[in-house]
Design a protein around this motif. Sequence first.
Motif, PDB file in Angstrom:
ATOM      1  N   TYR A  99       0.551  -8.546   1.558  1.00 44.70           N
ATOM      2  CA  TYR A  99       0.502  -7.376   2.752  1.00 44.70           C
ATOM      3  C   TYR A  99       0.239  -8.083   4.088  1.00 44.70           C
ATOM      4  O   TYR A  99      -0.592  -7.668   4.767  1.00 44.70           O
ATOM      5  CB  TYR A  99      -0.814  -6.688   2.200  1.00 44.70           C
ATOM      6  CG  TYR A  99      -0.953  -6.368   0.980  1.00 44.70           C
ATOM      7  CD1 TYR A  99      -0.228  -5.141   0.512  1.00 44.70           C
ATOM      8  CD2 TYR A  99      -1.773  -6.510  -0.195  1.00 44.70           C
ATOM      9  CE1 TYR A  99      -0.152  -4.362  -0.758  1.00 44.70           C
ATOM     10  CE2 TYR A  99      -1.522  -6.203  -1.502  1.00 44.70           C
ATOM     11  CZ  TYR A  99      -0.757  -5.201  -1.689  1.00 44.70           C
ATOM     12  OH  TYR A  99      -0.713  -4.475  -2.994  1.00 44.70           O
ATOM     13  N   ALA A 128       2.266  -7.370   6.842  1.00 38.30           N
ATOM     14  CA  ALA A 128       2.298  -6.819   7.977  1.00 38.30           C
ATOM     15  C   ALA A 128       1.308  -5.705   8.079  1.00 38.30           C
ATOM     16  O   ALA A 128       1.056  -5.140   7.147  1.00 38.30           O
ATOM     17  CB  ALA A 128       3.647  -6.246   7.789  1.00 38.30           C
ATOM     18  N   PRO A 154       4.045  -2.165   8.071  1.00 37.50           N
ATOM     19  CA  PRO A 154       5.234  -2.592   7.383  1.00 37.50           C
ATOM     20  C   PRO A 154       6.160  -1.246   7.497  1.00 37.50           C
ATOM     21  O   PRO A 154       5.796  -0.154   7.321  1.00 37.50           O
ATOM     22  CB  PRO A 154       4.924  -3.134   5.992  1.00 37.50           C
ATOM     23  CG  PRO A 154       3.874  -2.320   5.505  1.00 37.50           C
ATOM     24  CD  PRO A 154       2.840  -2.145   6.593  1.00 37.50           C
ATOM     25  N   TRP A 159       7.972  -4.882  -1.343  1.00 37.37           N
ATOM     26  CA  TRP A 159       8.325  -5.143   0.026  1.00 37.37           C
ATOM     27  C   TRP A 159       6.960  -5.094   0.614  1.00 37.37           C
ATOM     28  O   TRP A 159       6.587  -6.037   1.525  1.00 37.37           O
ATOM     29  CB  TRP A 159       9.387  -4.045   0.618  1.00 37.37           C
ATOM     30  CG  TRP A 159       9.058  -3.807   2.196  1.00 37.37           C
ATOM     31  CD1 TRP A 159       8.571  -2.785   2.871  1.00 37.37           C
ATOM     32  CD2 TRP A 159       9.208  -4.939   3.168  1.00 37.37           C
ATOM     33  NE1 TRP A 159       8.352  -2.832   4.287  1.00 37.37           N
ATOM     34  CE2 TRP A 159       8.992  -4.365   4.382  1.00 37.37           C
ATOM     35  CE3 TRP A 159      10.009  -6.159   3.149  1.00 37.37           C
ATOM     36  CZ2 TRP A 159       9.233  -5.011   5.648  1.00 37.37           C
ATOM     37  CZ3 TRP A 159       9.699  -6.995   4.102  1.00 37.37           C
ATOM     38  CH2 TRP A 159       9.535  -6.381   5.457  1.00 37.37           C
ATOM     39  N   LEU A 160       6.189  -4.181   0.247  1.00 32.84           N
ATOM     40  CA  LEU A 160       4.934  -3.881   1.082  1.00 32.84           C
ATOM     41  C   LEU A 160       3.765  -5.240   0.701  1.00 32.84           C
ATOM     42  O   LEU A 160       3.344  -5.992   1.635  1.00 32.84           O
ATOM     43  CB  LEU A 160       3.989  -2.819   0.555  1.00 32.84           C
ATOM     44  CG  LEU A 160       2.653  -2.582   0.922  1.00 32.84           C
ATOM     45  CD1 LEU A 160       2.969  -2.302   2.441  1.00 32.84           C
ATOM     46  CD2 LEU A 160       1.930  -1.396   0.256  1.00 32.84           C
ATOM     47  N   SER A 202       6.706  -8.217   2.947  1.00 32.76           N
ATOM     48  CA  SER A 202       6.291  -8.324   4.622  1.00 32.76           C
ATOM     49  C   SER A 202       5.920  -9.762   4.819  1.00 32.76           C
ATOM     50  O   SER A 202       5.523  -9.990   6.196  1.00 32.76           O
ATOM     51  CB  SER A 202       5.533  -7.312   4.480  1.00 32.76           C
ATOM     52  OG  SER A 202       4.176  -7.624   3.841  1.00 32.76           O
ATOM     53  N   ARG A 240      11.386  -9.816   8.469  1.00 31.66           N
ATOM     54  CA  ARG A 240      10.973  -8.917   9.166  1.00 31.66           C
ATOM     55  C   ARG A 240      11.325  -7.321   8.850  1.00 31.66           C
ATOM     56  O   ARG A 240      10.896  -6.444   9.492  1.00 31.66           O
ATOM     57  CB  ARG A 240      11.433  -9.203  10.863  1.00 31.66           C
ATOM     58  CG  ARG A 240      11.063 -10.403  11.274  1.00 31.66           C
ATOM     59  CD  ARG A 240      11.579 -10.494  12.695  1.00 31.66           C
ATOM     60  NE  ARG A 240      10.896 -11.886  13.331  1.00 31.66           N
ATOM     61  CZ  ARG A 240       9.537 -11.934  13.700  1.00 31.66           C
ATOM     62  NH1 ARG A 240       8.789 -10.882  13.837  1.00 31.66           N
ATOM     63  NH2 ARG A 240       9.501 -13.326  14.369  1.00 31.66           N
ATOM     64  N   ASP A 241      12.260  -7.280   7.814  1.00 27.99           N
ATOM     65  CA  ASP A 241      12.711  -5.993   7.681  1.00 27.99           C
ATOM     66  C   ASP A 241      13.090  -6.138   6.061  1.00 27.99           C
ATOM     67  O   ASP A 241      13.451  -7.042   5.338  1.00 27.99           O
ATOM     68  CB  ASP A 241      13.989  -5.403   8.335  1.00 27.99           C
ATOM     69  CG  ASP A 241      15.041  -6.522   8.286  1.00 27.99           C
ATOM     70  OD1 ASP A 241      15.955  -6.124   7.288  1.00 27.99           O
ATOM     71  OD2 ASP A 241      15.127  -7.508   9.027  1.00 27.99           O
TER      72      ASP A 241
END
Length: 240
Positions: free
Chosen positions: A106, A108, A111, A136-137, A141, A145-146
């Motif tokens: 986690y 970011a 995110p 992704w989360l 992240s 960056r994406d």
Amino acid sequence: MTARAAWLAIAGLMLLAPHAAGAQAYQCRMPERLSPLPPVKRPANEPRRVLPVTGYTLALSWSPEFCKGREDDARQRLQCSRDHGEFGFVLHGLWPEASGPRYPQYCAAQPARVPQSVVRSLLCDMPSPRLIEHQWLKHGSCMARDPASYFRVSTTVYRATRIPDMERLSRRPLTYGMLRRAFAQANPGMQPDTIAIKANARGWLQEVRICLGRNLKPNACPRHVRQPRGDTMIKIWRGL
């Protein structure tokens, strides 16, 4: 060069390299439209943990075992109903690791959501929009960056992994050591000590986890990744 920039540079080189097709989805046919999901949030009891990345884990989930008893579960219909194909190993995730048992997660504070176009492109590898958002989360992240960059590399590593003949292995007495050796023999550069196996309490295979170095190549699993003895028996459910 930052850790993320270095990771993306290595990933770019991997994308140029030839690799085996990861044909783990049989007759995958996903719906044209997906219902939008509410945002996946960080659980209150799960802290943000930004740590230096020292390696990675590629987690491959054995779908027949996961789907046992979930065939009619609406939340798992893409993966388990057989209306959208049948699956062997699916991509659970590519996870960053750090020194010791704690890992980054986690990272970011805010995110981005995974674009629907990216979700659609992943469904034959990860047949669960909720899993895609969660990976992704929690993990991606900390690595990119994406979402598109994270999943582009994740699927490249997944598809480059050769899978041994699971049908044959499921029909014989099998141990953890034998399964690790089968994966190592199928993948040049992989050794049994780079592979961790997860089974459930009844001894059925759930997941294969491949330990990777910062260069995304197989690397010996750290000492805190404990495994049963190599002669411990394990079973593989074929979904029949």
